[in-house]
Design a protein around this motif. Structure first.
Motif, PDB file in Angstrom:
ATOM      1  N   GLU B 118     -11.251 -20.132  -5.433  1.00 12.31           N
ATOM      2  CA  GLU B 118     -12.574 -19.063  -4.311  1.00 12.31           C
ATOM      3  C   GLU B 118     -12.087 -18.342  -3.432  1.00 12.31           C
ATOM      4  O   GLU B 118     -11.717 -18.439  -3.167  1.00 12.31           O
ATOM      5  N   GLY B 119     -13.105 -17.473  -3.006  1.00 10.26           N
ATOM      6  CA  GLY B 119     -13.024 -16.809  -2.007  1.00 10.26           C
ATOM      7  C   GLY B 119     -14.189 -15.820  -1.650  1.00 10.26           C
ATOM      8  O   GLY B 119     -15.283 -16.352  -2.648  1.00 10.26           O
ATOM      9  N   TRP B 120     -13.924 -14.637  -0.972  1.00 11.25           N
ATOM     10  CA  TRP B 120     -14.731 -13.373  -0.710  1.00 11.25           C
ATOM     11  C   TRP B 120     -14.018 -12.537  -1.129  1.00 11.25           C
ATOM     12  O   TRP B 120     -12.762 -11.699  -1.207  1.00 11.25           O
ATOM     13  N   TRP B 121     -14.872 -11.795  -2.540  1.00  4.77           N
ATOM     14  CA  TRP B 121     -14.586 -10.822  -3.208  1.00  4.77           C
ATOM     15  C   TRP B 121     -14.697  -9.316  -2.288  1.00  4.77           C
ATOM     16  O   TRP B 121     -15.952  -9.730  -2.041  1.00  4.77           O
ATOM     17  N   ASN B 151     -31.430  -5.200   5.777  1.00  8.22           N
ATOM     18  CA  ASN B 151     -32.107  -4.792   6.378  1.00  8.22           C
ATOM     19  C   ASN B 151     -30.289  -3.950   7.096  1.00  8.22           C
ATOM     20  O   ASN B 151     -29.373  -4.381   7.314  1.00  8.22           O
ATOM     21  N   ALA B 152     -30.592  -2.857   6.457  1.00  9.44           N
ATOM     22  CA  ALA B 152     -29.282  -1.972   6.477  1.00  9.44           C
ATOM     23  C   ALA B 152     -28.572  -1.452   7.869  1.00  9.44           C
ATOM     24  O   ALA B 152     -27.453  -1.198   7.749  1.00  9.44           O
ATOM     25  N   ALA B 153     -28.984  -1.694   9.135  1.00 11.41           N
ATOM     26  CA  ALA B 153     -28.730  -1.992   9.916  1.00 11.41           C
ATOM     27  C   ALA B 153     -27.304  -3.167  10.495  1.00 11.41           C
ATOM     28  O   ALA B 153     -26.243  -3.080  11.585  1.00 11.41           O
ATOM     29  N   ARG B 154     -27.644  -4.383   9.736  1.00  8.82           N
ATOM     30  CA  ARG B 154     -26.586  -4.858   9.221  1.00  8.82           C
ATOM     31  C   ARG B 154     -25.608  -4.962   8.231  1.00  8.82           C
ATOM     32  O   ARG B 154     -26.017  -4.100   7.146  1.00  8.82           O
ATOM     33  N   GLY B 155     -24.467  -5.537   8.955  1.00  6.37           N
ATOM     34  CA  GLY B 155     -23.579  -5.690   7.308  1.00  6.37           C
ATOM     35  C   GLY B 155     -23.712  -7.421   6.525  1.00  6.37           C
ATOM     36  O   GLY B 155     -24.944  -8.532   7.429  1.00  6.37           O
ATOM     37  N   GLY B 156     -23.421  -6.794   5.479  1.00  4.88           N
ATOM     38  CA  GLY B 156     -24.421  -8.611   4.575  1.00  4.88           C
ATOM     39  C   GLY B 156     -23.225  -9.050   4.157  1.00  4.88           C
ATOM     40  O   GLY B 156     -22.511  -7.868   3.252  1.00  4.88           O
ATOM     41  N   SER B 198     -27.095  -9.477  -7.772  1.00  2.00           N
ATOM     42  CA  SER B 198     -26.104  -8.812  -7.003  1.00  2.00           C
ATOM     43  C   SER B 198     -25.405  -7.754  -7.263  1.00  2.00           C
ATOM     44  O   SER B 198     -24.694  -6.324  -6.524  1.00  2.00           O
ATOM     45  N   ILE B 199     -24.273  -8.912  -7.896  1.00  2.00           N
ATOM     46  CA  ILE B 199     -22.926  -8.081  -7.770  1.00  2.00           C
ATOM     47  C   ILE B 199     -22.541  -6.145  -8.918  1.00  2.00           C
ATOM     48  O   ILE B 199     -22.741  -5.739  -9.384  1.00  2.00           O
ATOM     49  N   GLY B 200     -24.364  -7.434  -9.940  1.00  2.00           N
ATOM     50  CA  GLY B 200     -24.360  -6.248 -10.759  1.00  2.00           C
ATOM     51  C   GLY B 200     -25.515  -5.478 -10.178  1.00  2.00           C
ATOM     52  O   GLY B 200     -25.169  -3.689 -11.391  1.00  2.00           O
ATOM     53  N   ASN B 201     -26.144  -5.383  -9.656  1.00  2.00           N
ATOM     54  CA  ASN B 201     -26.557  -3.905  -9.063  1.00  2.00           C
ATOM     55  C   ASN B 201     -25.458  -3.628  -8.537  1.00  2.00           C
ATOM     56  O   ASN B 201     -25.913  -1.942  -8.818  1.00  2.00           O
ATOM     57  N   ALA B 202     -25.008  -4.062  -7.757  1.00  2.00           N
ATOM     58  CA  ALA B 202     -23.513  -3.042  -6.906  1.00  2.00           C
ATOM     59  C   ALA B 202     -22.903  -2.280  -7.335  1.00  2.00           C
ATOM     60  O   ALA B 202     -22.699  -1.349  -7.354  1.00  2.00           O
ATOM     61  N   PRO B 208     -20.727  -0.200  -2.477  1.00  2.00           N
ATOM     62  CA  PRO B 208     -20.094  -1.883  -1.670  1.00  2.00           C
ATOM     63  C   PRO B 208     -20.659  -3.137  -1.987  1.00  2.00           C
ATOM     64  O   PRO B 208     -21.783  -2.965  -2.192  1.00  2.00           O
ATOM     65  N   TRP B 209     -19.578  -4.531  -1.660  1.00  5.41           N
ATOM     66  CA  TRP B 209     -20.343  -5.279  -2.192  1.00  5.41           C
ATOM     67  C   TRP B 209     -19.267  -6.858  -1.536  1.00  5.41           C
ATOM     68  O   TRP B 209     -17.869  -6.237  -1.610  1.00  5.41           O
ATOM     69  N   LEU B 210     -19.954  -7.185  -0.640  1.00  9.57           N
ATOM     70  CA  LEU B 210     -19.217  -8.011   0.063  1.00  9.57           C
ATOM     71  C   LEU B 210     -19.370  -9.877   0.082  1.00  9.57           C
ATOM     72  O   LEU B 210     -20.355 -10.095   0.513  1.00  9.57           O
ATOM     73  N   GLY B 211     -18.799  -9.987  -0.190  1.00 12.56           N
ATOM     74  CA  GLY B 211     -19.319 -11.902  -0.413  1.00 12.56           C
ATOM     75  C   GLY B 211     -18.326 -13.210  -1.123  1.00 12.56           C
ATOM     76  O   GLY B 211     -17.580 -12.370  -1.976  1.00 12.56           O
TER      77      GLY B 211
END
Lengths: 303, 335
Positions: B118-121, B151-156, B198-202, B208-211
């Motif tokens: 498991e982890g953040w990718w 909310n593009a002003a914040r990171g997700g 969400s990964i497919g969309n990115a 970028p995508w972080l999660g």
């Protein structure tokens, strides 16, 4: 293979089927084309959804951040205004207080804001389409099967393309909900206008009404009770679809239900379910009572 | 005369139907129900077990759809289904220990030899374009690089589906890292479909995508993702006592421990079905194998059954090692 096939030859045994490789090629072609389309159009998609997104965020903020007593009074007031029934109004008040008492106020507000927007959008898009189908038999022949598909397609299927095109969150959720909730609005608008008395139209013709005057002053007012039934149906369907839309990251009561399903949280699941039921019953009774009152006007004017 | 014809037709039909029943009588394996979990690696594992048990040992296998908590609860309370081929222990650690202690369930064998990762990718293309970001902590210094969808002003940071155990761990790590103060929000994905979407969309947009994500999975077989390490080591005790507890008051940053993934069976199954249990005890595969199967499955949009047959065709050395010569020959003849 286990099936005996009654001694028939192979080609009569299994249903005719395209080859696995052709099937795979087809799926891959469609999916790749779809992905390329998304990639090419992503900047336009973002530009188009940005205002919708900020509108949804603002409305949700409004519902959630307004002091509960204000929202409570407004909702009870609306219920009274539409139903003019003490029973329904008191029921709505009790339901809202129950929702707050069990700590579901914020989630219910998020769900309410989504349902409000989705219903508005469904009515704004559905009403003109319904009018079009009522005025043209050809349009009706084209649109009816489309509505059949929209209503029978399992609602989860909408979520796949919606998520790939729009990502996750409120905008894709709203799109899926609107697709699901709009058909009754179109159908009942169509039906309501088509059921308007021929004599009423003839009278309007005799007085020299233009098409526009006939529509706005004769057909739509006389069809209003049926239109209200359409709005009522649309609200109900939006409310149920908003729960499914929580699978793509729409917050609110649906998310809690999903969480409860995944963890077997019996009580939480039922509390959130009942909150949805309470909202649904309130909407339903209020809008039906409103529809009935409209009908009464019609009966009076008929005499 | 006609009566005689009918009678003989009936007799022939009856004997034809009886034949396969006789053939099965001399097998020693009975009925087995296996949970086909609703994530890809476990779904394929269930089909692999079904095929081996049916073809190699003559069991009658029924698959039932499952998810971690419902399946665990059902096995624990009602003794059905018999087998959960791939149960991620972390999600049910305490109740499982209780059930094992009371003799209701048995943890048989580690199905994933490497365990669950498991982890953040982040997507590989993002990691290549931003070589300076080599850890989660560094990524958190750039909220502008990961705009949140609402909310593009914040990171997700995309978190786990509602109600999954990883939703809790991700939320606690999010607080431990003080990510909110650094301009990040947790993005609710709602469901596995939402997270994958969400990964497919990115990927479709090259954004970028972080999660949070985990292996072995079809998504990681299909999309080239890089796991960002944490700048600290694993603190398993803290992970169990705090990070995996809802609303832990003082979470500290720790890397994800490698998850234990076991085959779990009910007590009745262990007692009554030594044949099937014997097989399940020796059956295990590595993440490379599973990733390869899942990547093929996703690329071809194949069913779990197709993927299991593909595995039998392409990895004879893996499954061959699980079986006796007799059983191996029977499975081979079924391919």
């Amino acid at each position: 293979m286990a099936s005996s096939c009654w001694g028939l030859p192979d080609f009569l045994c299994g249903a005719p089927e395209m080859s696995g490789s052709a099937m795979r090629a087809m799926r891959r072609t469609i999916d790749t084309g779809f992905r390329d389309m998304v990639r090419g159009a992503s900047s336009y998609i973002d530009a188009a959804t940005a205002p919708v997104q900020s509108f949804l965020n603002t409305l949700e903020g409004l519902f959630v951040n307004t002091p509960w007593i204000v929202v409570f009074l407004v909702l009870v007031g609306i219920t009274w205004g539409t139903s003019r029934s003490w029973k329904i109004t008191a029921g709505a008040g009790v339901a809202l207080i129950g929702i707050g008492w069990f700590g579901l106020w914020n989630d219910s507000m998020i769900t309410l804001s989504m349902v409000t927007v989705c219903t508005l959008v469904a009515v704004i898009i559905g009403l003109p389409i319904g009018i079009l189908t009522a005025r043209s038999d050809r349009a009706q022949r084209i649109i009816t099967p489309v509505l059949d598909v929209m209503q029978t397609m399992p609602s989860f299927v909408y979520l796949i393309p919606v998520v790939v095109i729009f990502g996750i969150g409120k905008v894709p959720g709203m799109i899926a909900v609107v697709i699901y909730a709009m058909p009754p609005m179109i159908r009942l608008t169509n039906l309501g206008i088509r059921l308007v008395d021929r004599e009423a139209i003839e009278a309007a013709d005799a007085f020299g009404s233009s098409e526009r005057q006939k529509l706005w002053n004769v057909q739509l007012p006389l069809a209003l009770p049926t239109l209200m039934t359409g709005v009522n149906q649309t609200i109900m369907m939006a409310l149920s679809m908003v729960v499914v839309a929580s699978m793509v990251g729409v917050g609110g009561l649906g998310r809690n239900v999903l969480q409860a399903i995944n963890n077997q949280f019996f009580t939480i699941g039922f509390l959130n379910g009942f909150a949805l039921v309470a909202i649904a019953i309130t909407f339903d009774r209020a809008s039906q009572a409103y529809g009935k009152r409209l009908q009464r006007h019609k009966e009076v004017s008929d005499e | 005369m006609t009566k005689l014809v009918y009678a003989s037709v009936l007799a022939i039909a009856a004997s034809a139907m009886a034949a396969p029943a006789f053939a099965q009588d001399n097998q020693e394996c009975g009925r087995v129900t296996i949970a086909e979990m609703n994530w890809a690696s476990a779904g394929v594992a269930a089909w692999v077990d079904k095929i081996v048990l049916e073809e190699g040992f003559g069991c009658q296998v029924e698959l039932v759809t499952g998810d971690t908590m419902p399946t665990f609860t059902s096995m624990n309370e009602r003794g059905q289904p018999d087998v959960a081929p791939e149960l991620w222990i972390n999600a049910v650690k305490d109740p499982l220990e209780a059930a094992v202690a009371e003799g209701r369930l048995i943890t048989l064998s580690e199905i994933l030899t490497d365990g669950g990762v498991e982890g953040w990718w982040v997507p590989a293309y993002f990691a290549e374009a931003n070589p300076e970001i080599t850890s989660v902590e560094q990524a958190l210094q750039h909220p502008d690089l990961f705009p949140a969808p609402e909310n593009a002003a914040r990171g997700g940071i995309y978190t786990c589906p509602a109600g999954w155990a990883c939703q809790i761990t991700t939320e606690n790590l999010f607080r431990a890292l003080d990510a909110e103060a650094q301009g990040f929000d947790l993005v609710e994905t709602g469901s596995a479909a939402g997270l994958d979407g969400s990964i497919g969309n990115a990927y479709a947009r090259g954004e970028p995508w972080l999660g949070y994500y985990w292996a072995p999975t079809a998504v990681l077989g299909m999309y080239d993702m890089v796991m960002l390490p944490f700048e600290v080591d694993v603190d398993e005790q803290h992970f169990v006592e705090c990070i995996s507890v809802v609303g832990c008051p003082d979470p500290q940053v720790t890397a994800y421990p490698v998850a234990e993934v076991f085959t779990v069976v009910t007590q009745q199954m262990a007692e009554n079905n030594p044949v099937a249990v014997g097989y399940l005890e020796t059956r295990a595969w590595g993440n490379d194998t599973v990733n390869a199967i899942l990547a093929w499955q996703m690329e071809n949009q194949a069913t779990n059954e197709d993927a299991a047959w593909w595995f039998f065709e392409n990895f004879p050395e893996v499954w061959g090692a699980w079986l006796s010569d007799d059983a191996r020959t029977s499975v081979e003849s079924a391919i």
